[in-house]
Design an enzyme around this catalytic site. Structure first.
Site, PDB file in Angstrom:
ATOM      1  N   ARG A  60     -49.009 -11.283 -16.293  1.00 56.34           N
ATOM      2  CA  ARG A  60     -49.909 -10.947 -17.312  1.00 56.34           C
ATOM      3  C   ARG A  60     -49.170 -11.444 -18.925  1.00 56.34           C
ATOM      4  O   ARG A  60     -49.941 -11.798 -19.522  1.00 56.34           O
ATOM      5  CB  ARG A  60     -49.879  -9.352 -17.062  1.00 56.34           C
ATOM      6  CG  ARG A  60     -51.009  -8.884 -16.358  1.00 56.34           C
ATOM      7  CD  ARG A  60     -50.706  -7.313 -15.898  1.00 56.34           C
ATOM      8  NE  ARG A  60     -49.559  -7.615 -14.637  1.00 56.34           N
ATOM      9  CZ  ARG A  60     -50.055  -7.791 -13.686  1.00 56.34           C
ATOM     10  NH1 ARG A  60     -51.429  -7.597 -13.049  1.00 56.34           N
ATOM     11  NH2 ARG A  60     -49.261  -8.076 -12.722  1.00 56.34           N
ATOM     12  N   THR A  61     -47.834 -10.732 -18.757  1.00 55.50           N
ATOM     13  CA  THR A  61     -46.929 -11.030 -20.168  1.00 55.50           C
ATOM     14  C   THR A  61     -47.004 -12.569 -20.536  1.00 55.50           C
ATOM     15  O   THR A  61     -47.569 -13.207 -21.541  1.00 55.50           O
ATOM     16  CB  THR A  61     -46.129 -10.347 -20.036  1.00 55.50           C
ATOM     17  OG1 THR A  61     -45.796  -9.064 -19.497  1.00 55.50           O
ATOM     18  CG2 THR A  61     -45.262 -10.168 -21.538  1.00 55.50           C
ATOM     19  N   LYS A  88     -28.501 -25.515 -13.760  1.00 56.05           N
ATOM     20  CA  LYS A  88     -27.587 -26.514 -13.878  1.00 56.05           C
ATOM     21  C   LYS A  88     -26.395 -25.965 -14.474  1.00 56.05           C
ATOM     22  O   LYS A  88     -25.318 -26.570 -14.491  1.00 56.05           O
ATOM     23  CB  LYS A  88     -28.133 -27.793 -14.382  1.00 56.05           C
ATOM     24  CG  LYS A  88     -29.254 -28.635 -14.232  1.00 56.05           C
ATOM     25  CD  LYS A  88     -29.366 -29.677 -14.998  1.00 56.05           C
ATOM     26  CE  LYS A  88     -30.905 -30.582 -14.873  1.00 56.05           C
ATOM     27  NZ  LYS A  88     -31.318 -31.045 -15.911  1.00 56.05           N
ATOM     28  N   ARG A 110     -38.029 -13.217 -21.878  1.00 55.40           N
ATOM     29  CA  ARG A 110     -38.115 -12.228 -20.707  1.00 55.40           C
ATOM     30  C   ARG A 110     -36.582 -12.449 -20.139  1.00 55.40           C
ATOM     31  O   ARG A 110     -36.565 -13.380 -19.706  1.00 55.40           O
ATOM     32  CB  ARG A 110     -39.235 -12.215 -19.866  1.00 55.40           C
ATOM     33  CG  ARG A 110     -38.900 -11.134 -18.653  1.00 55.40           C
ATOM     34  CD  ARG A 110     -40.333 -10.876 -17.744  1.00 55.40           C
ATOM     35  NE  ARG A 110     -41.234 -10.015 -18.550  1.00 55.40           N
ATOM     36  CZ  ARG A 110     -42.216  -9.438 -18.040  1.00 55.40           C
ATOM     37  NH1 ARG A 110     -42.472  -9.721 -16.545  1.00 55.40           N
ATOM     38  NH2 ARG A 110     -43.093  -8.667 -18.702  1.00 55.40           N
ATOM     39  N   HIS A 138     -40.137  -3.049 -23.363  1.00 49.83           N
ATOM     40  CA  HIS A 138     -41.335  -4.030 -23.311  1.00 49.83           C
ATOM     41  C   HIS A 138     -42.287  -3.847 -24.247  1.00 49.83           C
ATOM     42  O   HIS A 138     -43.264  -3.123 -24.173  1.00 49.83           O
ATOM     43  CB  HIS A 138     -41.876  -3.917 -21.944  1.00 49.83           C
ATOM     44  CG  HIS A 138     -42.832  -4.950 -21.483  1.00 49.83           C
ATOM     45  ND1 HIS A 138     -43.175  -6.167 -22.313  1.00 49.83           N
ATOM     46  CD2 HIS A 138     -43.292  -5.213 -20.188  1.00 49.83           C
ATOM     47  CE1 HIS A 138     -44.099  -6.781 -21.716  1.00 49.83           C
ATOM     48  NE2 HIS A 138     -44.098  -6.373 -20.491  1.00 49.83           N
TER      49      HIS A 138
HETATM   50  N1   CP Z   1     -46.823  -5.412 -17.159  1.00 51.50           N
HETATM   51  C1   CP Z   1     -46.183  -6.629 -16.903  1.00 51.50           C
HETATM   52  O1   CP Z   1     -45.280  -7.010 -17.781  1.00 51.50           O
HETATM   53  O2   CP Z   1     -46.727  -7.307 -16.197  1.00 51.50           O
HETATM   54  P1   CP Z   1     -46.305  -8.999 -15.666  1.00 51.50           P
HETATM   55  O3   CP Z   1     -44.602  -8.734 -15.062  1.00 51.50           O
HETATM   56  O4   CP Z   1     -47.094  -9.673 -14.820  1.00 51.50           O
HETATM   57  O5   CP Z   1     -46.107  -9.916 -17.028  1.00 51.50           O
END
Ligand code: CP
Length: 315
Positions: A60-61, A88, A110, A138
């Site tokens: 999603r993100t 590496k 992330r 998040h």
């Molecule tokens: N909710 C969320 O962060 O989903 P993803 O891990 O798919 O990005």
């Protein structure tokens, strides 16, 4: 004396002001109109470059940040662990410096470690957007959750929001709690005691041992994923036991208000934390959350690059 312009970073909702949150939410509403057009592309961020540096999995993100950048006319490049020189032996610091050297405006990042996004702000001048750092925050998920609640309930202040499940490992829970508390919601959490972090009450939430007590007359029910990849042995007896005692199903959802909104940040473990029959039921806003995620991320990119530059003076 060097004058250095530092764009606004988005690191978490703990540090975000209420006016900044509200600006993003208002901008996201405008972005939704672009998403619903036949031709979704506008030139607002033409000439800007964004790197999605995702060192943990995401559907999603990552996808929504990529689409958000492209719909606004920016150039977007994705890097994940497997396709990067991190495999590496290159350090995170050198990876960030390498991306910055290419003149990138925003790094969406992330990482499995808490504080990784904050660390990145100390290494590079590109703006940093935290797309999830370990169990810490998040922020764009928190903003999209708030945006979705507002869409259904037309307010945040005074709502009872129940957050159910694996709070310990959840950066979503932390961002939701910071944001919702600032905007005046009453946040209740429930889950196995082993999955409730110590000191959580200091964040101003009500903690319940029984899911039923958290759900009672709730306006919003936000079910969290059991983060199987982060579990240490023994935090709950078994998946079957978890589903029986803590899983949100139709019977438990009926304890909330009749017009309660059911949410889940995804990805879902159907049959574990949420029963399949309610996941896409009439009360569910889960698909709406995904679409709102795109609108919120468009708003965040816009606000970081166009809306609010901050000038720092460095001696
Ligand atoms: N909710 C969320 O962060 O989903 P993803 O891990 O798919 O990005």
């Amino acid at each position: 004396m060097i004058k250095k312009t530092r764009k606004k970073d988005i690191l978490g909702l703990e540090s975000m002001t209420i006016p900044d949150m509200e600006t993003i939410l208002t901008t996201a509403q405008e972005m939704k109109t672009i998403i619903n057009r036949d031709i979704k592309k506008v030139p607002t961020l033409r000439g800007k470059s964004i790197v999605n540096l995702f060192l943990e999995p995401s559907t999603r993100t990552r996808t929504s940040f990529e689409l958000a950048g492209k719909y606004l006319g920016a150039d977007v490049v994705n890097i994940n662990t497997a396709s990067s020189s991190l495999t590496k032996g290159e350090s995170l610091r050198d990876t960030l410096l390498t991306i910055e050297a290419m003149g990138v405006d925003i790094i969406v990042m992330r990482h499995a470690a808490e504080g990784a996004a904050n660390y990145a702000t100390q290494i590079v001048n590109s703006a940093i957007i935290n797309a999830g750092d370990g169990a810490h925050e998040h922020p764009t998920q928190g903003l999209l959750d708030i945006f979705t609640i507002k869409q259904y309930k037309h307010k945040i202040a005074g709502l009872k929001v129940a957050i159910i499940g694996d709070i310990l490992h959840s950066r979503v829970a932390r961002s939701d709690i910071w944001g919702l508390n600032k905007l005046g919601a009453e946040v209740h959490v429930a889950g196995p005691q082993t999955l409730i972090p110590r000191g959580l009450e200091q964040m101003g939430v009500h903690i319940h041992n029984r899911v039923e007590d958290a759900l009672d007359q709730a306006d919003v029910v936000n079910v969290l994923r059991i983060q199987l990849e982060r579990q240490k042995a023994g935090l709950f007896p078994s998946a079957r036991e978890y589903a029986r005692i803590f899983g949100v199903n139709a019977g438990r959802l009926a304890l909330a208000k009749p017009d309660a909104v059911l949410m889940h940040p995804g990805p879902m473990n159907r049959g574990l934390e949420i029963s399949p029959d309610i996941a896409y039921s009439e009360q569910s806003a889960i698909q709406e959350q995904v679409q709102n995620g795109l609108a919120v991320r468009m708003a965040v990119l816009f606000q970081v690059l166009i809306g609010g530059s901050q000038v720092e003076t460095i001696d």
